[in-house]
Design an enzyme around this catalytic site. Sequence first.
Site, PDB file in Angstrom:
ATOM      1  N   HIS A 260       0.821  -1.208   0.000  1.00  0.00           N
ATOM      2  CA  HIS A 260       0.000   0.000   0.000  1.00  0.00           C
ATOM      3  C   HIS A 260       0.858   1.263   0.000  1.00  0.00           C
ATOM      4  O   HIS A 260       0.570   2.222  -0.700  1.00  0.00           O
ATOM      5  CB  HIS A 260      -0.890  -0.030   1.252  1.00  0.00           C
TER       6      HIS A 260
ATOM      7  N   HIS B  59     -10.745   2.123  -0.958  1.00  0.00           N
ATOM      8  CA  HIS B  59     -10.918   1.718   0.435  1.00  0.00           C
ATOM      9  C   HIS B  59     -11.693   0.403   0.441  1.00  0.00           C
ATOM     10  O   HIS B  59     -12.700   0.240   1.125  1.00  0.00           O
ATOM     11  CB  HIS B  59     -11.639   2.813   1.246  1.00  0.00           C
TER      12      HIS B  59
END
Lengths: 743, 80, 231
Positions: free
Chosen positions: A51, A97
């Site tokens: 990430h 998300h």
Amino acid sequence: MTKQEIAQEITSEMVAEHGLTEDEFANIVKALGRDPNFTELGIYSVMWSEHCSYKSSKVHLKKLPTEAPWVICGPGENAGVIDIGDGQAAIFKMESHNHPSFIEPYQGAATGVGGILRDVFTMGARPVANLNALRFGAANHEKTRHLVSGVVAGIGGYGNCVGVPTVGGETGFDASYNGNILVNAMTVGIADQNKIFYSAAAGMGKPVVYVGSKTGRDGIHGATMASTEFSEDNEEKRPTVQVGDPFTEKLLIEACLELMSSDAIVAIQDMGAAGLTSSSVEMASKGGVGFALNLDHVPQREENMLPYEMMLSESQERMLMILEPGKEDFAKAIFEKWGLDFAIIGEITDSGNLTLSFQGDVVADIPINSLVDDAPEYERPWIKPLSRKPVDMDELEKPEDYNKVLLDLVGGPNLSSRAWIWEQYDHMVMADTLKGGRPGGDAALVRIHGTKKALAMSTDCTPRYVEADPFEGGKQAVAETYRNISATGAKPLAITDCLNFGNPEKPEVMGQFAKACEGIGEACRVLEYPVVSGNVSLYNETNGEAIKPTPAIGGVGLIENYEDAVSIDFKTDGHAILVVGETEGHLGASIYLKEIFGLEEGEPPFVSLGQEKKHGEFVRSMIEQGHVRACHDISDGGIAVALAEMCMAGDIGANVADESDSLSFQAWAYGEDQARYIIAAEEHCAAKIMSDAAIMGIPAFCIGTVGGKKLEIGNRISIDVADLKSAHQSWMPNYMAEENKKS
Amino acid sequence: MKARIHITLKEGVLDPQGKAIQLALGDLGFGGVDDVRQGKYIEVDLAETDASKAKDALDDMCKKLLSNTVIENYTIDLDE
Amino acid sequence: MKSAVIVFPGSNCDRDIQVALRDITGVEPTMVWHGDSDFEKVDLIALPGGFSYGDYLRSGAMAPTSPVMKEVVKRAKDGVATLGICNGFQVLTEAGLLPGALMRNAGLKFICKDVKLRVDNSTSIFTNQYEQGEVINIPVAHHDGNYFCDEDTLETLECNSRIAFRYCDETGDASHEANINGSLNNIAGILNSKGNVLGLMPHPERLIDPVQGGTDGRKMFESILGALTNA
């Protein structure tokens, strides 16, 4: 966690639990010249996670074009910045998300919106529009309704409260997302070009300031969660999901913008994934400086928090900034006025290290370049995706009732009206959303406050195509936003991307990623439509099954005078209907095949980028010259669906000739050839458009006229617009209403 | 002193949230749920040590802020 | 005509109403922060939409405790024209300037769309530019707009023409189907007994320019301007 646990020796199990490989751990030891302690291990694990480090994707992302004369700041900052004239800039980004939203749909989606808003106002922009790209599992999957309901409520709950209109987006249903939904949120903001803020820290001894909410234990390890696959037992991971407070975010926006109107801020960065760790490391790394932080000064919401927890917490609504010395009291007064925490937690040093102290001890001391520059970067093995065979349409039985086909498409899960969703979003707050650019059209249109200009924005991707051919699918996603923006009359300027894929350690997934990036890059180059920001979300898999590759593209364009903009709705009896672009009847990987025949086969339509550019420019010039009354791009469902959408939007019929000619009717009506638009225009304007098109060598055909109460296409389709609307508008509310009726 | 305050909608005020919960319970197979009313629960820590003074103060808090007496009732439990 | 817009932490339609007032009255409104206990004399006080104090506890519940609201309540009781839109309406009921309460929408969802309203009082200072019974188009955007009051209050409102706007269909029928949020008697906006306070859930400030999709909201501000300038 106790102090003892933190002081313990690092075992190989702990390394594995932090998602680090043995080789990666060895590199940490090498960088430090010793074993890390537990806090340091946590910091490395989040900074080196997929990430934060983009370790699998970076090598491919580097190939994307990121420059144009109007690009002020490309990827690498919190968001991309483009010049929109008059000394103003549009600042935007899209971010995923996905994993948090699957675990806790309301909070996951809400904090997704909060995070992307912060990325944009961190740079000095007032957010003016939110968009999203959502993918849920099959409509008949047991979890889908619950997830739709929670995600939509979460996006609305956050965006409505902060007072930023949610003006556009797309929502798809497909079984490949059954165990891994996609929630991609995009924010667009406006700033003055001379008031843009960046994150590079500078100036020895300058104070490092923490503002916003207090730090709690929420979301610890969110960044590593986003970098691993789901398995069924992930549903126990509830506590790692952060909880958002949109009210605090609203105050934070106002306080930050108020402070930004002065010259007190040297650098600023929001605390997003991996919170205090990634924000301080990124600021220090970009500025080539060290940070010394005293964690005792971090505002804390819970008692007895340890350095590891403070550094990894993903508590929301927090920012880190470097202030000019002497401005601390001035800044503090602003944050106190808005009821927000303000704390000086450290200073810039020349050590080049991130040095953390806690209760009088140094608890971490890490060379910052080792966290960023030494982060792993992998050229993961990938294989070229297999190409598909074309579909032999002659083998399929042709439908007998084309009315039913059209009603099934516009009244089905993927093409039905999304009003049930966007009526839960305040899409008009700020009073700049233009009538023709409200949700439901091709692109959202938002007036730039106090000017005649407007931004046009659209999010698009056709995962069916990307799965069938990642290269063409990548091109198409970019081209579709280009068309949607052009169809309003606005000039497409730049994109943000949110690349959602499966496990990059699988060569076939990596192949999808690599080829989709190539396709996106190719489209951006030809269309002069660069990537200025983006996000990569990998490991979107459940129990080893990957989602359809979904590189969502968010495009932004500009129209100089919003009064020139056109919308998709047919307006008046007698307007001529034109198709711009060549119709070849391509049905491979089409929605027609998927929804009517249940087939996901064939190659996707070829995207001629040269035609996309030429046709887009042509349509824009015709709109600018005032010849066009309505315009719509042709995408899913081809000519027939585009016509139906224009009729429904205008509540008026159309009479169209069956121009299938040498093609079969189904191929002509439902084929998804690219680079096409439908235009409605007064007769004399239509003639002008046709003659200009002929001069430029652009195919343009008059296929019928607007009028009546029915959509009639040759002798195959004849449906009351009221019936189309009823099918179109009822699917989603009926589907969601069944939530309470399930046995 | 710790006080526990329950705030509920008055009889006769439609409670759409309670209705939704009732429906959902039925869906989950919990039969025989005749009615559900949703309310709020608030804990207040008071420095006051005199129970009757505390009660008066809490009563005032409920009337002025914690409940809306147009639509809501409240009850106060005091740990003495 | 001078006006003031009260800004609470969490207000988010303060700029929208500021723009509408500036555009239509030609005078820049004063923006008043919630912590101010006094502000200059004005002809109109406007309470904007948004989520004051996060709308925690209940929508509009915290605002009446702010210093500025004590002054607003005093002036409204003295007869100063006071307009509450959306969250501003919720604040007015919580502050006791208007009767009743606004509860969670019957459908439990936030609703943002254009709705039809019927003007049932066209004589007030806020509505005199509309025709009696006129059907207008105004957007709503709220989660808690379900108007409730006791029977006596409802009767008083009905008998004294204090219901300024009702949700209706295109023909002006205040039908059950047109009642978007479950409000008693389709109530969208009400006046106080003196007629100087109006609260309504819909957002007239969002439709003042044709490019926004209509101008039916303009007449409310023109009504106020006319009434207060001639007064």
